[in-house]
Design a protein around this motif. Structure first.
Motif, mmCIF file in Angstrom:
data_model
loop_
_atom_site.group_PDB
_atom_site.id
_atom_site.type_symbol
_atom_site.label_atom_id
_atom_site.label_comp_id
_atom_site.label_asym_id
_atom_site.label_seq_id
_atom_site.Cartn_x
_atom_site.Cartn_y
_atom_site.Cartn_z
ATOM 1 N N ALA A 109 0.388 -0.674 0.355
ATOM 2 C CA ALA A 109 -0.094 -0.110 -0.032
ATOM 3 C C ALA A 109 0.762 1.573 -0.095
ATOM 4 O O ALA A 109 0.467 1.755 -0.439
ATOM 5 C CB ALA A 109 -0.970 -0.179 1.136
ATOM 6 N N ILE A 110 1.868 1.430 0.992
ATOM 7 C CA ILE A 110 2.353 2.656 1.005
ATOM 8 C C ILE A 110 3.798 3.188 -0.714
ATOM 9 O O ILE A 110 3.671 3.552 -0.806
ATOM 10 C CB ILE A 110 3.986 2.306 2.001
ATOM 11 C CG1 ILE A 110 3.357 2.335 3.040
ATOM 12 C CG2 ILE A 110 4.897 2.944 2.147
ATOM 13 C CD1 ILE A 110 4.183 1.645 5.035
ATOM 14 N N LEU A 111 3.885 1.786 -0.997
ATOM 15 C CA LEU A 111 4.607 1.752 -2.224
ATOM 16 C C LEU A 111 3.312 1.849 -3.589
ATOM 17 O O LEU A 111 4.097 2.998 -4.569
ATOM 18 C CB LEU A 111 4.516 0.920 -2.733
ATOM 19 C CG LEU A 111 6.629 -0.112 -2.173
ATOM 20 C CD1 LEU A 111 6.587 -1.660 -2.226
ATOM 21 C CD2 LEU A 111 7.852 1.092 -2.047
ATOM 22 N N VAL B 245 2.961 7.803 7.756
ATOM 23 C CA VAL B 245 1.719 7.298 8.398
ATOM 24 C C VAL B 245 1.193 5.357 8.344
ATOM 25 O O VAL B 245 2.123 5.098 9.600
ATOM 26 C CB VAL B 245 -0.056 8.261 8.743
ATOM 27 C CG1 VAL B 245 -0.682 7.282 9.698
ATOM 28 C CG2 VAL B 245 0.395 9.356 8.858
ATOM 29 N N ALA B 246 1.652 5.278 7.351
ATOM 30 C CA ALA B 246 1.443 3.681 7.355
ATOM 31 C C ALA B 246 2.581 3.315 7.936
ATOM 32 O O ALA B 246 2.740 1.958 8.302
ATOM 33 C CB ALA B 246 1.316 3.241 6.141
ATOM 34 N N LEU C 149 10.845 8.103 4.591
ATOM 35 C CA LEU C 149 9.383 9.248 4.385
ATOM 36 C C LEU C 149 9.693 10.622 4.576
ATOM 37 O O LEU C 149 8.437 10.984 4.280
ATOM 38 C CB LEU C 149 8.362 7.880 5.132
ATOM 39 C CG LEU C 149 7.385 7.221 4.015
ATOM 40 C CD1 LEU C 149 7.342 5.681 4.260
ATOM 41 C CD2 LEU C 149 7.416 7.203 2.735
ATOM 42 N N SER C 150 9.501 10.542 6.005
ATOM 43 C CA SER C 150 10.033 12.081 7.133
ATOM 44 C C SER C 150 10.217 12.623 5.582
ATOM 45 O O SER C 150 9.984 14.384 6.203
ATOM 46 C CB SER C 150 10.472 11.500 8.260
ATOM 47 O OG SER C 150 9.527 10.724 8.710
ATOM 48 N N LEU D 296 9.822 20.986 9.324
ATOM 49 C CA LEU D 296 10.735 20.683 10.050
ATOM 50 C C LEU D 296 10.568 20.442 11.203
ATOM 51 O O LEU D 296 11.446 19.100 11.740
ATOM 52 C CB LEU D 296 11.171 21.860 10.393
ATOM 53 C CG LEU D 296 12.394 22.903 9.245
ATOM 54 C CD1 LEU D 296 12.480 24.143 9.980
ATOM 55 C CD2 LEU D 296 13.187 22.493 8.770
ATOM 56 N N VAL D 297 9.639 20.068 12.025
ATOM 57 C CA VAL D 297 9.389 19.834 13.055
ATOM 58 C C VAL D 297 8.601 17.866 12.297
ATOM 59 O O VAL D 297 9.119 17.295 13.871
ATOM 60 C CB VAL D 297 7.703 19.992 13.799
ATOM 61 C CG1 VAL D 297 6.853 19.589 14.589
ATOM 62 C CG2 VAL D 297 7.276 21.467 14.324
ATOM 63 N N THR D 298 7.968 17.648 11.145
ATOM 64 C CA THR D 298 8.071 16.096 11.136
ATOM 65 C C THR D 298 9.457 15.581 11.981
ATOM 66 O O THR D 298 9.264 14.664 11.961
ATOM 67 C CB THR D 298 7.804 16.018 9.807
ATOM 68 O OG1 THR D 298 6.524 17.417 9.548
ATOM 69 C CG2 THR D 298 7.407 14.485 8.859
#
Lengths: 199, 469, 536
Positions: free
Chosen positions: C5-7, C43-44, C87-88, C409-411
């Protein structure tokens, strides 16, 4: 004397092959080629019945005819000039050919005993001699006509040798096809070169 | 007509001759030139399970042998896989031949040549096939040296080498005919093996007698030479297997494995080294064939469990790799109007002809065996097997591979150079996107799923019973 | 399932942007699609933490033979943190892009950002070297095409080739390493990497880390400096770091001398690069040394028999690095945000990098450990310096950008914190206090000295204050030149020309009129070799 007469076709064929190696004169070369093929006949007759012994020389004559007609078409047939002086290249090729034949003659008995014990020595000398002269021809020139002669000489040596080893109709048919195709390819190259020179 | 020999050898040869008569009608000739081998391929696949076929309640039974000049030529159902591969190859090249200026002879002669290569595999005694190979070389001449151009040295050299090879094979057969009863078998075996290896070396053009390969690729149209060389390489490989299958003394000779390993390694390193210094893409093609020969020879050198599978898995991706590269080079040749595709003509290619550039790059990466592409799975197996080999052989192959990578980078380097020509605009027809995307996609898919190519040819070499260890 | 799902989301999102934008261009819509796509994937990836370790077999090559091999994915505690990090970075890059007005930032660059993230994820999640090699090749080709598209204006032709050369060499090395490692039996995972082949894998990873050549070209392009450029530069390193983390612990068993040489080279690279990182004027200029230093730490960890410790240094490279590099424009009043990136690599007890000291500091404190601690201190000081030195006041920002930029940046900060807490079992540790406290002390001393200089490094002041400055600068210049590999083209040219002449001569002989005779001579020689009993 009988021995000499029996060996005569061998020497004539090798001389004709040497002439083709040394001298670059189309008409002369075609005659030498005919002589070379004709001299195969007595050698083949010793080991094959007449009808079969005729196939290879006859193919050779056809091949020469194809080349002759092609040369005639492109205006390559000229009168033979017998009064000539040898160039350094011709001397070199001639000496190389003689040197190879001399070496072959020297080591022929050992070679015959080790590899082809069942092949008569004259037969072996002529076939390997033709192979060597054909190879030298192939290695010293890039002109299509002479390469065709080189390949035909080489092949005739091989065919001669093989006919003493074993005989097959299928193989003979295939080899005849190869010889004829080789002549056609040679003719094709001669015409192409003539066309591009005139263009 | 219900004879396998007639269907797959005599008939195609005759049809090829008939195509000569209509060669001026180029479209018809191209259509028939593609259709005939396609039908022959399908028939070969259909009958490969057995020579009896039930269609609409009617049985078609094929006879598997024919007597010519007192010799029997036999093609059994087991062997039809090989025939299918060869005719498929002929079909693949004929299919796109209409796109390029390959001359009128291509469709007819390619069919005749394929029929002759098929006959090479089945003539009995098989040593006589050497003469047929010589015939093939002679028949190829009109393709390699079309009218209007002078006879060049490459084609003459090619002919000479093929002629030299023939007697070596013929004599080897005679020499070893009485090997079982001979008191000094070892010496005869060695001599016979030497003749066989020398003959095949001349035919395939292995290092250092490969000179005709780059000469020939330089002079000829990439589409023609890729067809001739590919069918030759594949057929010679199968023919050599026949020698190994037939001659236990050759198969069991310890030296043969070592010699094959060295021949393979030398081909790969020499191709890899020489390719770095080439300035024409056309010559590079020749060295790629040299390297390909090296890989095939190497895969034959390691006769361990499953090696025949590896070889059969290698063949179809190999054909596809040459086909795609031949297509890319032919497109490039026509686009640039250049016969030999000099490196200097490649500057800025990626912007002028982006699709052809992508295809060329992917084809080169594929053929050298980089990951993701179709040749990678089988190349990887060969590299893995080599891991247990001597350091020298491993080193030679690694250097060869590095050389190939350098060549790809050089080509890329030229492609991304700012174009020398003032006109930098994109000149490519948008329609190219369809074949290019399809070919690259197939390259990638078969690189990820080798089964795509391996499934249809799994039983390709099943007829070599003695080699199935 | 989640993995696919992510990919899938990433590739579909990328495709959707491209299609929609080419038919009806709308920048805001494209950004929203990219953002939603990246967020869903991000998120996943956290959800995936609940299912570790997971293995997915995709395809099996040559089943039933000894050559059987599998392509597949594996998510474990070694690569999951890298997955989250990448991902971040993607989310952060998209969020921070809103404040930039570079011409290269377009919907296509966002599509590239998420698709390249997806491709790199395939490499990161690869279950074995084979899958990784294939993933590397895909990523390289996509990046190559992207760069070619960008480079027409910039005329970066030769630089693209050097970029691709290094990449393809790393793939080649990985393929060769995997082949050499094959033990005649089918394999499924990274267990195929035996100590005797580890060095090959290490070289493959080293090449991909972007350590060589030091002046990697494409970042010169204004389109690629920030945002997508940061991702282009940092994310490929992630899969190389995963490879290092998978190296067997017994690497040192193999040829100790060779390992020692690599270790010394890594040590020099770490020390030199950290010093360069500290002293470069801008973080853009110093970015490369950040990568080299932390890559050297990762490699050093593997060489010291603690490949798992390399994970934290790799994460620091990605997370703290991108936090600093994405802090552009460097808005003065939110400087505290990138400063929090220190948590990712300072190595104090119970922070993310605490467990990393095991890889750098040996049980008995040796000279090499001391060098590493000093180098770490330089790295921290440099980080602080680049944040303090970065000051600009941006006016006219859109309202949404005032939220999205700091949010980006917070991420990254949040990811550092989360990974520091639940990244893998045992992540919360005191670590080696000798390393962390030693480095901290040096940092404090450095800060005091920096206070004296006003946190500015003026070259003329330095030359007066530092003893043997000229000698040191000569040594540094030598290193810089050597590592930049700028000398390589010249050397290659020098070698190439005569060798090409020789090869040409050889070809000429073989292809000339006497070529056939030469061929026969060669054939004769080979035949003699074959027949001669002594040579067989």
């Amino acid at each position: 004397m009988t021995e000499f007469l029996q060996s005569l076709p061998v020497y004539i064929a090798l001389l004709a092959a040497l002439l083709n190696l040394v001298r670059r004169q189309w008409t002369l070369n075609l005659i030498a080629l005919v002589v070379q093929f004709a001299c195969l006949f007595p050698m083949l007759l010793k080991i094959l019945p007449l009808q079969l012994a005729l196939i290879q020389p006859f193919t050779g004559l056809m091949v020469t005819l194809i080349l002759y007609l092609t040369l005639l078409g492109v205006g390559g047939i000229k009168a033979i000039n017998l009064l000539f002086s040898l160039t350094s290249g011709e001397i070199f090729r001639g000496l190389a050919g003689i040197f190879l034949l001399a070496i072959l003659g020297t080591f022929l008995p050992q070679f015959q005993q080790a590899v082809f014990p069942l092949v008569p020595s004259n037969h072996l000398f002529l076939s390997i001699g033709l192979v060597l002269i054909g190879l030298t021809q192939l290695g010293t020139i890039s002109e299509p006509f002479y390469l065709a002669i080189g390949m035909l000489t080489f092949l005739s040596g091989i065919e001669l040798l093989y006919s003493a080893l074993e005989y097959s109709f299928l193989l003979e048919a295939l080899l005849v096809a190869v010889n004829l195709l080789l002549a056609i390819v040679g003719a094709f190259f001669i015409v192409k070169n003539a066309e591009s020179e005139s263009a | 007509m219900n004879n396998t020999v007639i269907i797959w050898i005599v008939l195609p040869a005759l049809l090829g001759l008939a195509l000569v008569l209509i060669q001026r009608q180029t479209k018809l000739s191209a259509v028939l030139g593609s259709l005939i081998p396609f039908v022959l391929t399908v028939l070969a696949v259909v009958f490969s399970k057995g020579l009896t076929l039930l269609v609409l309640g009617r049985y078609f039974i094929l006879v598997d042998s024919l007597v010519i000049f007192g010799r029997t030529i036999q093609i059994t159902a087991d062997q039809l896989g090989i025939i299918a591969l060869l005719y498929f190859l002929c079909f693949a090249w004929n299919l796109l031949s209409g796109l390029f200026k390959v001359g009128h002879w291509f469709n007819s002669l390619s069919l005749i040549i394929t029929a002759l290569w098929v006959s090479v595999q089945f003539i009995n005694p098989f040593l006589y096939s050497a003469v047929v190979i010589e015939l093939i070389a002679l028949v190829s001449v009109p393709l390699l040296s079309p009218r209007g151009t002078p006879a060049r040295s490459g084609v003459i050299r090619f002919l000479s080498m093929q002629t030299l090879a023939m007697p070596l094979i013929l004599i080897s057969g005679w020499m070893v005919s009485g090997i079982e009863t001979s008191p000094s078998a070892e010496a005869i075996i060695l001599r016979g093996s030497l003749l066989v290896i020398a003959g095949f070396s001349l035919w395939a053009g292995i290092f250092p007698i490969h000179s005709w390969l780059p000469m020939l690729t330089e002079e000829s149209h990439p589409w023609i030479i890729s067809f001739l060389q590919t069918i030759m390489q594949i057929s010679l490989a199968i023919f050599f297997l026949k020698f190994l299958n037939q001659y236990a003394w050759l198969r069991n000779l310890e030296e043969i494995k070592l010699v094959l390993k060295w021949i393979g390694a030398l081909c790969i390193i020499s191709a890899g080294t020489m390719v770095v210094f080439q300035k024409k893409l056309s010559r590079i093609l020749g060295y790629l064939y040299l390297s390909g020969t090296g890989y095939i020879v190497l895969s034959m050198a390691f006769q361990q469990q499953g090696w025949l599978d590896v070889l059969s898995l290698y063949l179809l991706p190999c054909v596809f790799a040459y086909w795609s590269l031949g297509y890319a080079l032919s497109l490039l040749r026509e686009a640039l109007g250049s016969e030999q595709i000099d490196f200097s003509e490649l500057s800025g290619l990626i912007w002028r002809y982006p699709l052809i550039s992508v295809l060329l790059l992917c084809s080169l990466l594929n053929i050298i065996g980089m990951p993701l592409f179709s040749l990678f799975p089988s190349h990887r197996i060969i590299w893995s097997i080599l891991a247990s080999e001597s350091l020298t052989i491993r080193l030679l192959i690694s250097i060869g591979l590095l050389g190939m990578i350098t060549m790809v980078l050089r080509v890329l380097g030229m492609m991304v150079q700012p174009p020398e020509v003032t006109d930098q605009d994109k000149k490519e027809k948008p329609v190219f996107i369809v074949p290019v995307v399809l070919i690259v996609l197939l390259m990638v898919l078969s690189g990820l799923f080798p089964q795509i190519f391996s499934a249809p040819i799994q039983s390709l070499l099943i007829s070599f019973q003695n080699l199935l260890l | 399932m989640i993995l696919f799902a992510i990919l899938g989301v990433l590739f579909l999102g990328s495709l959707l942007i491209m299609i929609l934008h080419s038919y009806r261009p709308n920048t805001a819509r494209s950004w929203v699609i990219a953002m939603i796509t990246a967020l869903i994937a991000w998120v996943a990836s956290f959800v995936l933490r609940l299912y570790l370790p997971t293995q997915v077999n995709l395809i099996t090559w040559f089943p039933g033979t000894i050559f059987k091999e599998s392509l597949g994915f594996e998510v474990d505690y070694l690569n999951w943190p890298y997955m989250v990090a990448v991902l971040s970075m993607s989310v952060a890059a998209l969020l921070t892009d809103t404040t930039r007005s570079d011409p290269g930032i377009t919907p296509y660059s966002w599509a590239q950002t998420i698709s390249i993230t997806g491709l790199n994820l395939i490499a990161i999640l690869a279950a074995n070297p084979l899958t990784m090699a294939i993933a590397w090749m895909v990523t390289d080709l996509v990046e190559l095409l992207t760069l070619v598209r960008l480079s027409k204006a910039a005329e970066l032709g030769s630089k693209i080739v050097s970029f691709f050369s290094i990449r393809i060499l790393s793939t080649f090395m990985l393929t060769i390493a995997a082949s050499v490692a094959w033990q005649g039996q089918p394999f499924a995972g990274f267990e195929v990497m035996q100590p005797n082949t580890s060095l090959f894998f290490l070289i493959a990873a080293g090449l991909r880390l972007g350590v060589f050549p030091l002046n990697l070209p494409f970042l010169d392009s204004p389109e690629l400096r920030w945002g997508a450029g940061t991702l282009f530069r940092l994310t490929p390193a992630a899969s190389a770091l995963v490879l290092i983390a998978h190296l067997p612990a017994g690497l040192t068993i193999f040829n100790q001398n060779l390992v020692n040489i690599v270790q010394i080279l890594t040590l020099i690279a770490a020390f030199y690069s950290s010093l360069m990182w500290l002293t470069r004027k801008t973080n853009y200029e110093a970015r490369l040394y950040w990568m080299v230093t932390l890559s050297a730490y990762a490699i050093q960890s593997a060489l010291n028999g603690n490949p798992e410790a390399s994970r934290v240094w790799g994460l620091a490279l990605l997370l703290s690095g991108s936090l600093l590099f994405l802090f552009n424009p460097p808005i003065r009043r939110i400087r505290f945000l990138p400063m929090l990136g220190l948590l990712g690599f300072i190595g104090l007890p119970y922070t993310l990098a605490a467990s990393g000291w095991e890889g750098l500091v040996q049980e008995t404190l040796k000279f090499t450990s001391v060098i590493m601690i000093i180098s770490h201190a330089f790295l921290v000081l440099g980080y602080i310096r680049h944040i303090i030195g970065a000051e600009s006041t941006v006016t006219g920002l859109e309202k949404y950008a005032r939220i999205t930029f700091p949010l980006g940046l917070v991420t990254l900060i949040q990811t550092i914190l989360v990974l520091g807490l639940v990244g893998w079992p045992g992540v919360l540790t005191i670590g080696d206090l000798r390393g962390s406290l030693g480095s901290l002390s040096l940092v404090l001393i450095g800060l005091l000295i920096g206070w004296q200089f006003g946190f500015r490094v003026e070259m003329d002041v330095l030359s007066q204050k530092i003893p043997f400055y000229r000698l040191i600068s000569v040594v540094f210049n030598f290193f810089r030149k050597a590592l930049s590999l700028s000398w390589v083209p010249g050397l290659v040219k020098r070698v190439y020309t005569p060798v090409a002449g020789l090869a040409g001569f050889f070809s000429q002989i073989l292809e000339g009129d006497g070529g056939i005779l030469w061929s026969l001579v060669f054939l004769l020689i080979l035949s003699i070799l074959f027949l001669a009993p002594g040579l067989r």
